[in-house]
Design an enzyme around this catalytic site. Structure first.
Site, PDB file in Angstrom:
ATOM      1  N   HIS A  18       0.853  -1.191   0.000  1.00 40.76           N
ATOM      2  CA  HIS A  18       0.000   0.000   0.000  1.00 40.76           C
ATOM      3  C   HIS A  18       0.890   1.243   0.000  1.00 40.76           C
ATOM      4  CE1 HIS A  18       0.943   0.398   4.236  1.00 40.76           C
ATOM      5  NE2 HIS A  18       0.301  -0.715   4.574  1.00 40.76           N
ATOM      6  N   HIS A  21       3.822   1.453   2.558  1.00 40.62           N
ATOM      7  CA  HIS A  21       5.049   0.739   2.174  1.00 40.62           C
ATOM      8  C   HIS A  21       5.787   1.526   1.092  1.00 40.62           C
ATOM      9  CE1 HIS A  21       2.367  -2.868   3.221  1.00 40.62           C
ATOM     10  NE2 HIS A  21       3.287  -2.842   4.160  1.00 40.62           N
ATOM     11  N   CYS A 126       2.130 -10.300  20.352  1.00 34.38           N
ATOM     12  CA  CYS A 126       1.290  -9.619  19.353  1.00 34.38           C
ATOM     13  C   CYS A 126       1.744 -10.086  17.982  1.00 34.38           C
ATOM     14  CB  CYS A 126       1.420  -8.100  19.456  1.00 34.38           C
ATOM     15  SG  CYS A 126       0.629  -7.269  18.056  1.00 34.38           S
ATOM     16  N   CYS A 129       2.902  -7.256  15.586  1.00 34.84           N
ATOM     17  CA  CYS A 129       4.300  -6.804  15.763  1.00 34.84           C
ATOM     18  C   CYS A 129       5.272  -7.969  15.574  1.00 34.84           C
ATOM     19  CB  CYS A 129       4.540  -6.274  17.172  1.00 34.84           C
ATOM     20  SG  CYS A 129       3.547  -4.894  17.660  1.00 34.84           S
ATOM     21  N   CYS A 144      -2.458  -4.023  22.160  1.00 32.39           N
ATOM     22  CA  CYS A 144      -1.205  -3.534  21.568  1.00 32.39           C
ATOM     23  C   CYS A 144      -1.456  -2.114  21.064  1.00 32.39           C
ATOM     24  CB  CYS A 144      -0.794  -4.448  20.401  1.00 32.39           C
ATOM     25  SG  CYS A 144       0.367  -3.642  19.282  1.00 32.39           S
ATOM     26  N   HIS A 147      -1.432  -2.048  17.044  1.00 32.72           N
ATOM     27  CA  HIS A 147      -2.392  -2.845  16.265  1.00 32.72           C
ATOM     28  C   HIS A 147      -3.783  -2.904  16.884  1.00 32.72           C
ATOM     29  CE1 HIS A 147       1.596  -4.109  14.881  1.00 32.72           C
ATOM     30  NE2 HIS A 147       0.998  -4.080  13.708  1.00 32.72           N
ATOM     31  N   LYS A 298      -5.747   6.631  10.059  1.00 28.97           N
ATOM     32  CA  LYS A 298      -4.794   5.534   9.907  1.00 28.97           C
ATOM     33  C   LYS A 298      -5.338   4.537   8.864  1.00 28.97           C
ATOM     34  CE  LYS A 298      -2.231   2.181  12.582  1.00 28.97           C
ATOM     35  NZ  LYS A 298      -1.891   1.557  13.822  1.00 28.97           N
ATOM     36  N   LYS A 301      -7.342  -2.227   7.108  1.00 22.58           N
ATOM     37  CA  LYS A 301      -8.246  -3.079   6.331  1.00 22.58           C
ATOM     38  C   LYS A 301      -9.650  -2.965   6.874  1.00 22.58           C
ATOM     39  CE  LYS A 301      -5.129  -6.624   4.644  1.00 22.58           C
ATOM     40  NZ  LYS A 301      -4.439  -7.791   5.168  1.00 22.58           N
TER      41      LYS A 301
HETATM   42  N1  MSP Z   1       8.713  -6.985   8.338  1.00 22.38           N
HETATM   43  C1  MSP Z   1       8.834  -5.902   9.261  1.00 22.38           C
HETATM   44  C2  MSP Z   1      10.121  -5.130   9.035  1.00 22.38           C
HETATM   45  C3  MSP Z   1      11.366  -5.951   9.172  1.00 22.38           C
HETATM   46  S1  MSP Z   1      12.780  -4.992   8.799  1.00 22.38           S
HETATM   47  C4  MSP Z   1      14.054  -5.987   9.192  1.00 22.38           C
HETATM   48  C5  MSP Z   1       7.653  -4.943   9.066  1.00 22.38           C
HETATM   49  N2  MSP Z   1       6.972  -5.072   7.926  1.00 22.38           N
HETATM   50  S2  MSP Z   1       5.689  -4.158   7.523  1.00 22.38           S
HETATM   51  O1  MSP Z   1       5.258  -4.646   6.241  1.00 22.38           O
HETATM   52  O2  MSP Z   1       4.738  -4.142   8.572  1.00 22.38           O
HETATM   53  O3  MSP Z   1       6.241  -2.698   7.378  1.00 22.38           O
HETATM   54  C6  MSP Z   1       7.304  -2.442   6.494  1.00 22.38           C
HETATM   55  C7  MSP Z   1       7.678  -0.977   6.528  1.00 22.38           C
HETATM   56  O4  MSP Z   1       6.572  -0.208   6.039  1.00 22.38           O
HETATM   57  C8  MSP Z   1       7.966  -0.485   7.958  1.00 22.38           C
HETATM   58  O5  MSP Z   1       9.112   0.329   7.981  1.00 22.38           O
HETATM   59  C9  MSP Z   1       6.741   0.316   8.305  1.00 22.38           C
HETATM   60  O6  MSP Z   1       6.990   1.371   9.182  1.00 22.38           O
HETATM   61  C10 MSP Z   1       6.333   0.840   6.933  1.00 22.38           C
HETATM   62  N3  MSP Z   1       4.926   1.197   6.901  1.00 22.38           N
HETATM   63  C11 MSP Z   1       3.846   0.380   7.017  1.00 22.38           C
HETATM   64  N4  MSP Z   1       2.720   1.149   7.011  1.00 22.38           N
HETATM   65  C12 MSP Z   1       3.061   2.452   6.882  1.00 22.38           C
HETATM   66  C13 MSP Z   1       2.360   3.667   6.739  1.00 22.38           C
HETATM   67  N5  MSP Z   1       1.055   3.742   6.798  1.00 22.38           N
HETATM   68  N6  MSP Z   1       3.088   4.781   6.516  1.00 22.38           N
HETATM   69  C14 MSP Z   1       4.451   4.763   6.373  1.00 22.38           C
HETATM   70  N7  MSP Z   1       5.141   3.648   6.520  1.00 22.38           N
HETATM   71  C15 MSP Z   1       4.474   2.505   6.871  1.00 22.38           C
HETATM   72  O7  MSP Z   1       7.453  -4.094   9.917  1.00 22.38           O
END
Ligand code: MSP
Length: 524
Positions: A18, A21, A126, A129, A144, A147, A298, A301
């Site tokens: 999304h 990411h 969790c 996390c 949490c 989440h 925020k 889903k």
């Molecule tokens: N798999 C772990 C990271 C392991 S790194 C060794 C994880 N994955 S995640 O898919 O949940 O998130 C990946 C990255 O995307 C994280 O840095 C997270 O902060 C970022 N984001 C996820 N949602 C986000 C937003 N809504 N806004 C900005 N960044 C976000 O955590």
């Protein structure tokens, strides 16, 4: 040769990408592209995190194997990053066999060094996390905080890592190295967390989590995701505790590791401790970015407001990602939360890309053709002692120093400020009036000054908008690629004398997204 190694977090492969990411991958890509304009050897790593209970559960719910789920979702991430022009040098998947084997060796080394011990434990887990939570960190309702879910009570015998042993060294490192945690305002938060730090569980029993890397010599335990996931930054380079590769020796330690604020604890506390235990140097900077909300809410889903990057491009009929990349980069100051809304997107990119930058080039080239038949005479080449030339060179320095602090939005603002200055210069000098008054020399010098400024703007904009920057370069009849321009060799006065363009070649580099012509031309 100056090397620069930068990484993103690796995304969980239990869903599709999304715009949150994407925010992080674009930010790291803009950094990588900027530093490629300054250093000889930039290495950019990204990837997916493919183990853990969440992936195991999602796969079970869909009636497929965890590996199948990861293959499907990782393909979506890779396709998305391609569409957004993310220029990583390597994409690591934690189900990669080499990675798995090295993670087992890393775990073994930590065991051999007595940093890992077995311990019977009751904790609150969790799955969002993929981590045990401290009861102190829960909300008043016992959820949490990230989440908003009730963690599961887990009673298991697990392997534990002696995190507490490294507490003082990490605190000292943070205090002695102000660049280690960026933006600086996050450092105190980490130091406070360190005050309460305890040893952490680094494995789960195979009965509760089967999708992961088994502990060597103890098949009943699975190495739990954070040792596995964090190690990607070194396994990708071919680290091996017994025999580190040349590539590892070249690139490690990382120059900047870009992550979201939610996983700062893992990167600024666990990761340094693992590295200290392995006797490896720490990354120079951990940069924690803020989060992206949608219309100030925020993304989730359950609310149904999750937006994929492609949704944004499709709804504005954009074939290239430049405008989206640009907007994401300017929506929040360094390290702060940002927001996406269709309206803000449209207004910002129209103002900066179409009106400010695009129009400036377009009307100047048109005047060059109208008054001079597209020809630049040698005597019209301006010297670098005029105010605009000085501002152009100064902007390069300002942008560089912003990037040195990973201030991507602030650096973009420096470019926009310079474009504003040049627009004002055009309005003040009014080359159309100069032409009317037949002051052709003056008029030609103004136009040359603007075209040179556009060459600077194109180079500085290239990390954000590689396609638009390239269009600017082509319109200026440049043979070099905008992304390849080395910032330290940008000099004033390099557009040569001769014909720069002709009427049929002039095209807007970016059309306003709400104009009918934009929709029609992009669709057709
Ligand atoms: N798999 C772990 C990271 C392991 S790194 C060794 C994880 N994955 S995640 O898919 O949940 O998130 C990946 C990255 O995307 C994280 O840095 C997270 O902060 C970022 N984001 C996820 N949602 C986000 C937003 N809504 N806004 C900005 N960044 C976000 O955590």
């Amino acid at each position: 040769m100056t090397k620069f190694y930068l990484t993103t977090a690796i995304d969980y492969a239990n869903g599709a990408p999304h715009i949150g990411h994407a925010y992080e991958k674009i930010q790291t890509d803009v950094l990588a592209r900027h530093f490629r304009q300054r250093y000889d050897d930039v290495y950019f790593l990204s990837g997916t995190d493919e183990h853990g209970i969440k992936i195991q559960k999602t796969a079970a719910a869909q009636g497929i194997t965890p590996q199948e789920l990861c293959d499907i979702n990782t393909a979506k991430f890779e396709e998305c990053w391609k569409g957004l022009d993310i220029s990583y040098n390597q994409f690591i998947r934690t189900t990669n066999k080499d990675h798995e084997a090295i993670v087992q060796k890393i775990f073994k080394k930590l065991q051999d060094n007595c940093d890992i011990y077995k311990h019977s434990y009751t904790g609150l887990y969790c799955s969002g996390c993929e981590s045990f939570l401290n009861p102190r960190d829960l909300t008043e309702d016992g959820l949490c905080p990230d989440h908003l879910k009730k963690p599961e009570e887990v009673k298991e015998e697990n392997y534990f890592f002696k995190l507490s042993k490294y507490k003082d060294r990490i605190i000292e490192h943070i205090k002695k190295n102000p660049d280690f945690i960026q933006p600086e305002f996050r450092a105190n938060e980490v130091i406070n967390q360190l005050e309460h730090i305890e040893d952490i569980s680094v494995s789960r029993s195979k009965d509760s989590v089967s999708w992961g890397i088994p502990v060597l010599g103890d098949d009943s335990q699975i190495i739990y995701v954070w040792i596995d996931a964090l190690s990607n930054y070194i396994t990708a380079l071919g680290y091996d505790p017994e025999n580190p590769s040349e590539k590892f020796n070249r690139y490690w330690p990382a120059d900047v590791q870009v992550i979201g604020k939610d996983i700062l604890k893992f990167h600024a506390i666990y990761w340094p401790a693992f590295l200290m235990a392995l006797d490896l140097p720490l990354p120079k900077t951990i940069f924690a970015h803020g989060w992206i909300t949608i219309d100030q809410t925020k993304m989730s889903k359950s609310i149904g407001n999750v937006i994929a990057p492609k949704d944004v491009l499709d709804s504005f009929c954009l074939e290239q990602a430049d405008a989206f990349r640009y907007f994401m980069m300017v929506t929040a100051p360094a390290g702060r939360d940002g927001n996406y809304s269709d309206l803000d997107f449209k207004e910002r990119i129209n103002a900066d890309l179409a009106n400010n930058i695009g129009n400036l080039l377009n009307r100047t080239l048109n005047m060059q053709v109208k008054y001079f038949d597209g020809e630049i005479k040698p005597e019209f080449i301006t010297s670098s002692d005029n105010e605009i030339a000085k501002a152009a060179l100064e902007t390069v320095n300002l942008v560089k120093s912003r990037f040195d602090k990973f201030e991507v939005a602030e650096a973009a603002q420096e470019i926009v400020n310079f474009a504003n200055t040049v627009n004002k210069y055009v309005n003040d000098t009014a080359p159309w009036s100069l032409a009317k008054e037949e002051k052709m020399d003056e008029c030609a010098k103004v136009l040359y000054t603007v075209l040179e400024s556009m060459r600077f703007i194109g180079a500085l904009l290239a990390p954000y908008c590689p396609n638009i920057a390239q269009d600017i370069y082509e319109q200026l009849n440049r043979s070099e690629k905008a992304v390849d321009v080395k910032l330290d060799s940008l000099k004033w006065g390099e557009i040569p004398a001769g014909k720069i363009t002709e009427k049929s070649k002039i095209k807007p580099v970016f059309l306003r997204v709400d104009s009918e012509i934009a929709g029609a031309s992009k669709k057709g």
